[in-house]
Each structure stands twice: as C-alpha cells, then as structure tokens.
Design an enzyme around this catalytic site. Sequence first.
Site, mmCIF file in Angstrom:
data_model
loop_
_atom_site.group_PDB
_atom_site.id
_atom_site.type_symbol
_atom_site.label_atom_id
_atom_site.label_comp_id
_atom_site.label_asym_id
_atom_site.label_seq_id
_atom_site.Cartn_x
_atom_site.Cartn_y
_atom_site.Cartn_z
ATOM 1 N N LEU A 24 0.678 -1.255 -0.195
ATOM 2 C CA LEU A 24 -0.096 -0.004 0.051
ATOM 3 C C LEU A 24 1.013 1.180 -0.108
ATOM 4 C CD1 LEU A 24 -2.864 1.302 0.181
ATOM 5 C CD2 LEU A 24 -2.407 1.592 2.524
ATOM 6 N N HIS A 25 1.996 1.425 0.814
ATOM 7 C CA HIS A 25 3.064 2.393 0.867
ATOM 8 C C HIS A 25 3.640 2.458 -0.526
ATOM 9 C CE1 HIS A 25 2.673 1.559 5.066
ATOM 10 N NE2 HIS A 25 3.415 2.619 5.372
ATOM 11 N N ARG A 26 3.796 1.670 -1.167
ATOM 12 C CA ARG A 26 4.311 1.733 -2.561
ATOM 13 C C ARG A 26 3.140 2.207 -3.419
ATOM 14 N NH1 ARG A 26 6.926 -2.884 -2.690
ATOM 15 N NH2 ARG A 26 5.159 -4.071 -3.320
#
Length: 127
Positions: free
Chosen positions: A37-39
């Site tokens: 999700l961060h990516r």
Amino acid sequence: MATYYLTTPLKEADVTQLKLGDLVYVSGQAFTCRSRLHRWIFDEHHVMPEKTKDLNLLIHVGPIIVQEETGWRLVSFMPTSSIRFEKWGAEAVDQWGLRMIIGKTTMGSETMAMMKKRSVFIVLRKA
C-alpha cells in the site's frame, strides 16, 4: 513506569506523555497495511482508498485475510518488521496524520525525525 489506557483517535497530549517502558493499552479503531500500500500510494501516486483522518494509529503487520461467502475472515495478525516501511515512513507519518505506530524492530532516522516533529509515539518490539 506508568500505565496508560488510550482510545483512538489519539490526541497529541496522549502520546507526548508516554515514556520508554510505559505500559500502554489502546482501544478503538486502527489501520494496517502491507508495504504494498505504501508503494501504491507514495511511489505510484494513487489516492489513499480510505480516509485516515480519525485512524491515526498504524500497526505494522502482515495480515492474512481470507474471503468467504459471508465476508472476510482474519486468519493471522502478526507484527512485521517496521524497517521495511522506512522508505515511506516519514511521508506516511506526515500525510496520514499518524500519532502512533505499533510494529517490530525499528524505523530509520528520517521517520524518527518526522515522528518527533509531529509528536508521534512508536511502540516497537525487539525481534
């Protein structure tokens, strides 16, 4: 060592009173995500799929969730190494308005600096 019972959403005063070694119980809503999700948000420039304004507690875990006929079932909820999120840590703290991160191992200097700037407390368990 003191004991605290906190409820989300966390306020700045909730986390600035905490000291190393304190016992902290947190109730209320939190959110979790994998590094993917961060990516997706920070590297691929997508919009966060859910509002996090009132979800200012992030738990670094590698959840395993299975879809069943009646909905989703949580199979496993184990802490994962927080350092895996370091590339995006400072930006996540800043953009998502985090007040606390619960994880395992450590975070890097950029994330720690942003956490100090934004009055965020990190709860880490040694691996």
